[in-house]
Design a protein around this motif. Structure first.
Motif, PDB file in Angstrom:
ATOM      1  N   ILE B  89       0.834  -1.208   0.000  1.00 30.48           N
ATOM      2  CA  ILE B  89       0.000   0.000   0.000  1.00 30.48           C
ATOM      3  C   ILE B  89       0.863   1.250   0.000  1.00 30.48           C
ATOM      4  N   ASP B  90       0.283   2.328  -0.468  1.00 29.09           N
ATOM      5  CA  ASP B  90       0.952   3.627  -0.428  1.00 29.09           C
ATOM      6  C   ASP B  90       1.271   4.009   1.007  1.00 29.09           C
ATOM      7  N   ALA B  93      -1.617   5.849   2.590  1.00 31.08           N
ATOM      8  CA  ALA B  93      -2.717   4.926   2.845  1.00 31.08           C
ATOM      9  C   ALA B  93      -2.439   4.101   4.091  1.00 31.08           C
ATOM     10  N   GLU B 180      -6.428  -4.878  -6.894  1.00 28.29           N
ATOM     11  CA  GLU B 180      -6.304  -3.557  -6.323  1.00 28.29           C
ATOM     12  C   GLU B 180      -7.543  -3.318  -5.477  1.00 28.29           C
ATOM     13  N   VAL B 188      -7.957   4.621  -0.212  1.00 29.31           N
ATOM     14  CA  VAL B 188      -6.783   3.878   0.213  1.00 29.31           C
ATOM     15  C   VAL B 188      -6.487   2.830  -0.856  1.00 29.31           C
ATOM     16  N   ASN B 189      -5.434   3.044  -1.602  1.00 31.16           N
ATOM     17  CA  ASN B 189      -5.109   2.113  -2.676  1.00 31.16           C
ATOM     18  C   ASN B 189      -4.081   1.093  -2.238  1.00 31.16           C
ATOM     19  N   GLY B 190      -4.269  -0.101  -2.694  1.00 32.25           N
ATOM     20  CA  GLY B 190      -3.281  -1.108  -2.366  1.00 32.25           C
ATOM     21  C   GLY B 190      -3.359  -2.285  -3.318  1.00 32.25           C
TER      22      GLY B 190
END
Lengths: 158, 210
Positions: B89-90, B93, B180, B188-190
């Motif tokens: 994850i970022d 995030a 994703e 929240v991207n992951g």
């Protein structure tokens, strides 16, 4: 800026510069002919091609990758006797609990790189290796400077 | 009677193995997304998984840039299936997830993660990777033993070099099943990335009747 990917190599002539992004356990090897201001960069992943079944991509390994880079530079006028090296990378990204040699590949990559360069008579004049963080490197043939960028630390030049 | 299954058949995106792997990713990531959603009490969406056979130089492109700072949680897989599972994850995030999990009392906007934050992050990684793998295990009937979670916060390229190297010993390509996910409010991207060995790839397909 010429970009070199993982398991890849290329050369670069001043005033251009050459880079590889996010070196982890891999090692970035810069060879530099000071007279021509010609640089080569290899991004190797593994130490030894003779230990591996699938070894067709020479740029993947320290031994064959350095050989291939030297040949490519010689083809472009460089003299092996004039070459010097700067190396970076070979980190251990995850703190694995076991001493599995597969997982400590960063250290083995650095060792193999040094052995190979020594056998070719190429001197390493600077290095930023080991530890546990990733590195992006940029080499400027004009000045011979290798810029190293990391996450959360100040940039440095070796 | 099963013949040796090779990654190359995945070059055809219309092939049966391709569809099956996408479904494997769907079920694994679906379960993991539910676990994540329950953990942080928020709605989480996921995209249709992508199945990709990648050359090493392309590996770090999946998360955008090789230089992007990400949190990577890695589990080594053994048992019937060999390979690695990576949850990525970022950085920002990860901060949001940790705050959600620890609640207002402990939440922080600090640029660096405290020991407690790191421990919470690892646990998040552990729980949702576990959810992914247990779904995969029930689906295939294969036994999957996962290692403890290992975590690194660094450039995406550097983190992805670890599975790349592990599979670089075996071949020039890595199979990735990526999903994703997005938390609606904070985006929240992951990514969940399952990287089976070529041998395990064959086992997964055989277990599903291919």
């Amino acid at each position: 800026m010429i970009r070199v990917g993982m398991a890849d190599l290329n050369i670069c002539m001043s005033p251009d510069a050459i880079t590889t992004l996010g070196l982890g356990s891999c090692v970035g090897i810069v060879l530099y002919d000071t007279t021509l201001k010609l640089a080569g960069l290899a991004h190797i992943m593994l130490p030894d091609s003779t230990q591996i079944r699938s070894n067709s991509n020479v740029a993947k390994f320290a031994d064959t990758g350095i050989d291939a880079l030297v040949q490519l530079m010689e083809k472009n006028g460089a003299k092996k006797s004039r070459l010097i090296a700067k190396i970076a990378g070979g980190a251990q990204m995850f703190k694995f609990s076991s001493e599995n040699s597969m997982l400590c590949v960063g250290k083995r990559n650095i060792e193999a790189t040094k052995i190979k360069l020594e056998s070719l008579g190429i001197r390493i004049i600077a290095e930023d290796t080991g530890d546990s963080y990733g590195r992006t490197i940029e080499f400027y043939p004009e000045t011979g400077e290798l810029l190293i960028k990391t996450v959360g630390k100040t940039e440095k030049i070796i | 009677m099963s013949t040796q299954k090779k990654f190359e058949e995945l070059n055809d995106v219309n092939s049966m193995p391709y569809d099956i792997l996408r479904e494997v990713g769907n079920i694994g990531a679906g379960n993991a997304t539910t676990a994540l959603s329950q953990l942080i009490h928020a709605k989480v969406d996921m995209t249709v998984p992508k199945v990709e056979l990648l050359n090493f130089p392309e590996l770090s492109d999946i998360v955008g840039s090789a230089e992007k700072t990400v949190v990577g949680i890695l589990l080594n897989l053994s048992g019937d299936i060999g390979g690695m599972m990576m949850f990525m994850i970022d950085y920002s995030a990860a901060r949001h997830l940790v705050n959600q999990l620890l609640g207002d009392e402990y939440s922080s906007n600090a640029e660096y993660f405290s020991e407690m934050d790191l421990s919470a992050l690892k646990e998040i990684g552990n729980i949702i990777s576990g959810a992914y793998l247990s779904a995969l295990s029930s689906l295939t009937g294969l036994k999957i033993i996962e290692s403890i979670p290992y975590m690194a916060i660094d450039m995406a390229g550097a983190i992805l070099s670890v599975p790349a190297i592990a599979f670089g010993e075996l071949g020039d390509k890595a199979l990735l099943i990526e999903s994703e996910f997005n938390e609606i409010d904070y985006s929240v991207n992951g990514f969940f990335i399952l990287i089976p060995t070529e041998e395990s790839y064959g086992k997964i397909l055989s277990s599903l009747g291919m």
